[in-house]
Design a protein around this motif. Sequence first.
Motif, mmCIF file in Angstrom:
data_model
loop_
_atom_site.group_PDB
_atom_site.id
_atom_site.type_symbol
_atom_site.label_atom_id
_atom_site.label_comp_id
_atom_site.label_asym_id
_atom_site.label_seq_id
_atom_site.Cartn_x
_atom_site.Cartn_y
_atom_site.Cartn_z
ATOM 1 N N GLN A 129 8.920 -27.807 21.443
ATOM 2 C CA GLN A 129 9.421 -26.938 20.578
ATOM 3 C C GLN A 129 10.423 -26.412 21.248
ATOM 4 O OE1 GLN A 129 6.359 -24.562 17.769
ATOM 5 N NE2 GLN A 129 7.103 -26.752 16.740
ATOM 6 N N PRO A 134 17.270 -25.163 20.137
ATOM 7 C CA PRO A 134 18.634 -24.791 20.145
ATOM 8 C C PRO A 134 19.154 -24.465 20.843
ATOM 9 C CG PRO A 134 18.018 -24.598 17.892
ATOM 10 C CD PRO A 134 17.091 -24.842 18.528
ATOM 11 N N PHE A 135 18.365 -22.950 22.093
ATOM 12 C CA PHE A 135 18.808 -22.175 22.913
ATOM 13 C C PHE A 135 17.794 -22.671 24.399
ATOM 14 C CE2 PHE A 135 19.983 -18.823 20.141
ATOM 15 C CZ PHE A 135 20.955 -19.412 19.698
ATOM 16 N N ASP A 153 20.023 -29.283 17.226
ATOM 17 C CA ASP A 153 18.522 -28.577 16.054
ATOM 18 C C ASP A 153 17.574 -29.688 16.238
ATOM 19 O OD1 ASP A 153 16.804 -27.325 15.721
ATOM 20 O OD2 ASP A 153 17.199 -27.122 13.716
ATOM 21 N N LEU A 155 14.183 -31.510 16.146
ATOM 22 C CA LEU A 155 13.727 -31.008 15.192
ATOM 23 C C LEU A 155 14.117 -30.597 14.167
ATOM 24 C CD1 LEU A 155 10.518 -29.241 17.327
ATOM 25 C CD2 LEU A 155 11.386 -31.958 17.749
ATOM 26 N N GLY A 156 15.318 -29.818 13.654
ATOM 27 C CA GLY A 156 15.718 -29.637 12.619
ATOM 28 C C GLY A 156 16.304 -29.868 11.690
ATOM 29 N N THR A 241 6.582 -31.131 13.661
ATOM 30 C CA THR A 241 7.663 -30.763 12.709
ATOM 31 C C THR A 241 7.058 -30.561 10.984
ATOM 32 O OG1 THR A 241 7.606 -32.785 12.345
ATOM 33 C CG2 THR A 241 9.911 -32.520 14.156
ATOM 34 N N ALA B 247 16.049 -25.221 10.682
ATOM 35 C CA ALA B 247 15.290 -25.634 9.693
ATOM 36 C C ALA B 247 14.446 -25.969 10.898
ATOM 37 C CB ALA B 247 15.925 -27.326 9.348
ATOM 38 N N SER B 248 14.494 -26.007 11.936
ATOM 39 C CA SER B 248 13.064 -25.978 13.041
ATOM 40 C C SER B 248 12.003 -24.500 13.587
ATOM 41 C CB SER B 248 13.434 -26.714 14.571
ATOM 42 O OG SER B 248 14.687 -26.224 15.009
#
Lengths: 295, 417
Positions: A129, A134-135, A153, A155-156, A241, B247-248
């Motif tokens: 994770q 994203p960062f 993203d 995992l999103g 997730t 979303a994550s």
Amino acid sequence: MTRPFRLLTASGTPYLFLLPGLVILGALLSVPLYKVVEYSLYDNVIVERNPTFVGLDNYRNILGDPGYWSAGFNTIVFTVGSVVGHMIVGIGLALLVNADIHPRARTFFRSMLVLPWIFTAVVVALNWQLLLNPFGLINYILDWLGLISEPLDWLGNPDLAMWSLLLISTWRGYPFIMVSFLSGLQTVPRELYEAADIDGAGFWHKFWHVTLPQLKPVIFGVALLDLIWTFQLFPLVWLTTGGGPGRATEVLSTLTFRLAFVDFEFAQAATVAVSILIISAAFTVLYLRNEARRL
Amino acid sequence: MKRHLPKWALAAATSVATLLPASLPAAEIEWLQWFAAEDPTGFYDQLVEDFEAQHPDITVKLVTQPFGKVRESIVTDNAIGVGSDVLGLNMPWTTEFLDIGILEPLDDYLARDDNSFATSDLVEAPIGKIDGKTWMVPLNAFPFVMHVNMDLVKRAGFDAPPTNWEELSEQAAAIAALEDGISGLGLPFSSQPPSNGPILTFLPLLYSNGGRIMDGTTPNFDNAKVVETMEFIKTLNEAGAIAPGAASRTGGVDLEEFIAGRTGFLISPGVHSSAITGRNPDMDYTLVRVPTNGTNAYRVHGWEIGISADSRNKEAAWTFVNYLLSPEVNARVAKASNALPGNLAALDAVREGADDTLIKQMDILSGDTPVEEMRQSPKAVASWSLMTEELQSLLRGDQTAAEAAAAVQARWMDQIK
């Protein structure tokens, strides 16, 4: 001592030795198994003190639910993708660490490459994770290489989440294949390689025509075993997730947990669990047949 | 005829007698909770020890689990008949626990004259009746607030935190524009368990907009206020003010990112202030009420306690609950959790020596309207999972706010039919 008693003692002794094992198996396996199957035949178990027997209604409901089929499809994608990933990476690395290099270097690489297998699912999920944030590091490297213009993203995003999960699952699961294949490699007679060398065979020819045929039973066995394990894998998916985003990575095992402990639909959860059991049992029969053939 | 006990019986009796303690406790009760998991100081062990010293006939077994595990444990323990006597509870679990028959009604206990507290002094929301009965009492209480990183607010050119939606929008976008890796506001809309992002951030914003998601005990998610609040967060997202990866992003990550100084604002329980100031004492930090859009209302939350309907030691369990709610003990609990007491008679004791963040929470609690809808919601936990999924879809641009609100309503109604 009477004759019948002597006979009973003589024939019963082996069963007495089996008794502890049978009792443990009975308590730990048969009772929960029976309860799950029983729950699947009732309505509102646990929630209702006196649940109603509904026969196969729960099975009809589950089979008519698009969510079940979607989770089933995801399970197939995740299982097949993971097993293929495990096999490719595991076999590749086994060949590398089987190479004729300095023994200390070989031991070092073998030990390091087994590490992902040692970590618990929680540790694996948390680390990935962070990496896929994203960062996180992966976005940073891709950005630095100029491959992306804005952070992804992993995992999103529903289009990327399953691929990300497959990457994590491959990383986590390849060591088992690597170790199994490595031990199989030790059993291939060296004469076969020497004969291939005399015939002028290169690396790939030796791999395709000597190594793979020799290790076919091992590969088939571990692939089936891996298939059984991965098919019912729960913690890695749930902790990475949670089956999301949306239901993009929902597999049958996470659907079971969601039905039980999020929705409190324990009978429906038991029904999905029984369907997992039936499919896993089929794979297990295949595996046992394969093992019997090898012996 | 004179009969003597056989020697072996005498020996056995002697052995048993020596093995038994001098005086057995009259009752052993179990307290299942997550509170001690969030307190590294061992405060709850001490609390139990103090209780046992005062009540030598009762022993308390402290069973501590992480918050995410407690609901599951309560249900499974109850199913197999080994449930704890005193239960740490979360208000949104109330209706589903009532459906399973886990909780003991507390009305008769609360009506007793010899209680250490007055029922009228307890924080109102948790003791509100459902099905005509009271099912839990508040151990502590805290409002949902907005935590503010003043360093980032000042760097973005503002002197004070936002007080309304317009200012929030302006400041969050300005903070996000400061540099890569810095965001205005986080939205923890991950599907990962407990998948409760919407109740952490969306509902506080909705309440500050005067909206609700329930009509009594019936879901009423598809309404104009909900749609307006959804559109507001969508606008924030499109303006780049929201941290990427909603979303994550889990609630835990959202808190960690704020503590690390990478987010300007965090909407979460006021109780998080101690974690923030403790872990990043250098941050120029403050907390304020959630910026309003015309209504000063806050989502009230807290740690509740109840008694298991299956407990075999209900009297002893109530003695323990009674102890926890006495003003002196409740003030200690509130201070230890940096929250407000569940028994408001302990408020003055808590205010004494309280830090600025706690005083601000007290002001919010006393001045604004408390709202707690989840305790009456059917299938509350499942409902916020659905909200999470539809809000993810909204932020991706897959549907409009009106479609998202309608989808949650339809799916929620389908869940409870």
